[in-house]
Design an enzyme around this catalytic site. Structure first.
Site, mmCIF file in Angstrom:
data_model
loop_
_atom_site.group_PDB
_atom_site.id
_atom_site.type_symbol
_atom_site.label_atom_id
_atom_site.label_comp_id
_atom_site.label_asym_id
_atom_site.label_seq_id
_atom_site.Cartn_x
_atom_site.Cartn_y
_atom_site.Cartn_z
ATOM 1 N N LEU A 144 0.826 -1.206 0.000
ATOM 2 C CA LEU A 144 0.000 0.000 0.000
ATOM 3 C C LEU A 144 0.865 1.263 0.000
ATOM 4 O O LEU A 144 1.886 1.329 0.688
ATOM 5 C CB LEU A 144 -0.874 -0.022 1.257
ATOM 6 N N HIS A 145 0.452 2.242 -0.756
ATOM 7 C CA HIS A 145 1.106 3.550 -0.738
ATOM 8 C C HIS A 145 0.108 4.596 -1.234
ATOM 9 O O HIS A 145 -0.669 4.348 -2.140
ATOM 10 C CB HIS A 145 2.377 3.568 -1.584
#
Length: 186
Positions: A144-145
Site C-alpha cells: 500500500l502507498h
C-alpha cells in the site's frame, strides 16, 4: 522521442550531438514502463522497494520523514515535482489491512505532506489517492502507498499532453532536502 522546438527543417540529430536542447527525453521512465525492479514477492528480500527503503539513509532512500508506522518518500517516477508517497512500514496490500494507529498516522502524514509542499513550493492544490490492486493502476500493488501530488495553476502544458513527458526542473535529492526541511514538526 524527438520534439522540435523551432520552425527550422527537421534534421537528423545523432546521439551525443549538441542540439541546443531541441531533443527532450526522460530515459528514467523506461525502467518504470518495462517493469524493472518490480517485486516478485511480499518482502524486501523479494524486491519490494517499500520494504527495503527504510533500511537506507533518508538521503539514499529519498525519505522525507519517518513516523512509527509510516514514512513519506519521493516517487522515483513523479507526475509533478514534489510528488511523494506515504507508505506504511508494514507490508500490506489493502487499505483495510491497516490497523487504527497506521490509519491515523497515514492521514497525519498526508496532512504534513501537504503543509510541507505548500511551504516549500507554494503548491496550489493536490491530487491525493491510492490505487488498490493492479487492475486499478497500482504499480506496486503488493505494498500500500498513498500518492500526494502537488499541483499548480497552469502546470499542464504541451509536454504531458503532446509529448507524454513531464519536465522536472529539480533533482530528486534536492527536492527531498527541501521537503524534509519544510516538514512540520510533530
Amino acid at each position: 522521442m524527438l520534439i522540435r522546438m523551432s520552425s527550422e527543417p527537421e534534421q537528423q540529430i545523432g546521439v551525443g550531438t549538441a542540439d541546443a536542447f531541441q531533443r527532450l527525453w526522460t530515459p528514467h521512465r523506461m525502467a518504470y514502463i518495462q517493469g524493472e525492479n518490480k517485486p516478485t514477492g511480499p518482502g524486501a528480500a523479494d524486491g519490494c522497494p517499500f520494504c527495503s527503503l527504510p533500511a537506507k539513509s533518508d538521503e539514499d532512500g529519498l525519505i522525507i520523514a519517518r513516523g512509527s508506522g509510516v514514512y513519506a518518500v519521493l516517487n522515483l517516477y513523479p507526475y509533478n515535482g514534489g510528488h511523494l508517497m506515504v507508505v506504511p512500514f508494514r507490508h500490506v496490500a489493502d487499505y483495510t489491512e491497516l490497523d487504527e494507529a497506521e490509519t491515523s498516522e497515514l492521514a497525519l502524514f498526508t496532512k504534513r505532506a501537504m503543509a510541507a509542499l505548500r511551504a516549500a513550493s507554494g503548491a496550489h492544490g493536490f491530487n491525493i489517492g491510492m490505487n488498490q490492486g493492479s487492475v486499478a493502476g497500482a504499480g506496486i500493488a503488493a505494498h500500500l502507498h498513498q500518492h500526494v501530488v502537488p499541483r499548480w495553476g497552469g502546470d499542464t502544458n504541451f509536454m504531458p499532453v503532446v509529448g507524454h513527458t513531464k519536465i522536472l526542473p529539480q533533482l530528486l535529492a534536492d527536492t527531498r532536502r527541501m521537503l524534509a526541511e519544510a516538514w512540520p514538526a510533530g
